[in-house]
Each structure stands twice: as structure tokens, then as C-alpha cells.
Design a protein around this motif. Structure first.
Motif, mmCIF file in Angstrom:
data_model
loop_
_atom_site.group_PDB
_atom_site.id
_atom_site.type_symbol
_atom_site.label_atom_id
_atom_site.label_comp_id
_atom_site.label_asym_id
_atom_site.label_seq_id
_atom_site.Cartn_x
_atom_site.Cartn_y
_atom_site.Cartn_z
ATOM 1 N N TYR A 114 12.000 8.002 -5.315
ATOM 2 C CA TYR A 114 12.812 6.821 -4.923
ATOM 3 C C TYR A 114 13.490 7.276 -3.715
ATOM 4 C CZ TYR A 114 15.144 2.506 -5.293
ATOM 5 O OH TYR A 114 16.030 1.348 -4.835
ATOM 6 N N TYR A 133 12.355 6.058 -0.372
ATOM 7 C CA TYR A 133 12.312 4.631 -0.030
ATOM 8 C C TYR A 133 13.625 4.327 0.373
ATOM 9 C CZ TYR A 133 12.934 -0.225 -1.152
ATOM 10 O OH TYR A 133 13.506 -1.582 -1.067
ATOM 11 N N GLN A 181 7.206 -3.847 4.252
ATOM 12 C CA GLN A 181 6.140 -3.841 3.207
ATOM 13 C C GLN A 181 5.468 -2.463 2.995
ATOM 14 O OE1 GLN A 181 5.558 -5.928 0.681
ATOM 15 N NE2 GLN A 181 7.442 -6.899 1.528
ATOM 16 N N ALA A 198 7.917 -0.508 1.041
ATOM 17 C CA ALA A 198 8.050 -1.278 -0.223
ATOM 18 C C ALA A 198 7.172 -0.608 -1.050
ATOM 19 C CB ALA A 198 8.245 -2.861 -0.178
ATOM 20 N N ALA A 199 6.024 -0.130 -0.749
ATOM 21 C CA ALA A 199 4.959 0.362 -1.688
ATOM 22 C C ALA A 199 5.501 1.598 -2.409
ATOM 23 C CB ALA A 199 3.863 0.640 -0.827
ATOM 24 N N ARG A 239 8.543 1.874 -3.375
ATOM 25 C CA ARG A 239 9.477 1.186 -4.624
ATOM 26 C C ARG A 239 8.650 0.895 -5.636
ATOM 27 N NH1 ARG A 239 10.262 -3.745 -4.665
ATOM 28 N NH2 ARG A 239 10.283 -4.352 -2.773
ATOM 29 N N HIS A 240 7.317 0.080 -5.296
ATOM 30 C CA HIS A 240 6.527 -0.078 -6.169
ATOM 31 C C HIS A 240 5.962 0.975 -7.008
ATOM 32 C CE1 HIS A 240 5.576 -3.741 -3.150
ATOM 33 N NE2 HIS A 240 6.772 -3.851 -3.976
ATOM 34 N N ASP A 246 10.850 -0.118 -11.137
ATOM 35 C CA ASP A 246 10.608 -1.551 -11.653
ATOM 36 C C ASP A 246 11.267 -2.338 -10.928
ATOM 37 O OD1 ASP A 246 8.465 -0.918 -13.486
ATOM 38 O OD2 ASP A 246 9.770 -0.326 -15.102
ATOM 39 N N SER A 247 11.177 -3.584 -10.345
ATOM 40 C CA SER A 247 11.945 -4.263 -9.478
ATOM 41 C C SER A 247 11.713 -5.927 -9.682
ATOM 42 C CB SER A 247 12.304 -3.739 -8.369
ATOM 43 O OG SER A 247 11.069 -3.773 -7.384
#
Length: 96
Positions: free
Chosen positions: A18, A21, A75, A78-79, A81-82, A86-87
């Protein structure tokens, strides 16, 4: 005109991964006009349930906040983070 906000509620599943990110999203969101108001830090749930981490990013307008979230550079990051957390992410218009 009211400001816009990206608000994130996040539970990190893989802190090591993480971190990438966080390192990569910061310059992108700054470049797009964002200013971090809340980023992690101490919190306490006083009603209901919530994720572990909370983030609030302020933008000059709602449209700019929405555009920042949808920005292709963001974006792409953001992948991460995905895959590592969990968000719940919201784009919200501020009060005037």
C-alpha cells in the motif's frame, strides 16, 4: 462556488504494498489541485462501524474533485489500492 472533496475510508490489507499507492497518488492529486486535509491519523468510531483509515482531499470545486478521481494517471495508481486495501471512496460537494 463550493469546494469538492474526495473522501476515502480504507482498511489496508497489505501495508508494505500500500505504501507504493501513497507515494504515487500524492503528486498526482497535488498536480490536479488537491490538498490533503485528513490523511490517516488518529480517529475513533463513536457510532456505527468504519474502516481503519480516513482521508479527505480538498479541491477548488466538485467538478475538479470528480475529474481528479477519474484522471487516467490516478486510476492507474488506484489499482494498487484496489489490490492492497478495502475502501469506500466518495466525491462530495462541500457546503457554501
Amino acid at each position: 462556488m463550493p469546494k469538492g472533496y474526495i473522501i476515502g475510508h480504507i482498511t489496508v490489507k497489505d501495508p508494505e504494498a500500500y505504501r507504493e499507492y501513497v507515494e504515487r497518488d500524492t503528486p498526482i492529486l497535488h498536480r490536479l489541485g488537491g490538498r490533503f486535509i485528513v490523511r490517516g491519523g488518529q480517529s475513533q468510531v463513536v457510532e456505527g462501524t468504519a474502516h481503519d483509515r480516513h482521508v479527505v482531499i480538498e479541491f477548488p470545486t466538485y467538478a475538479e474533485a470528480l475529474a481528479a478521481y477519474n484522471d487516467p494517471d490516478y486510476q492507474e495508481v488506484a489499482a494498487i489500492r484496489h489490490a492492497t486495501a478495502d475502501s469506500v471512496i466518495l466525491v462530495v460537494e462541500g457546503a457554501e
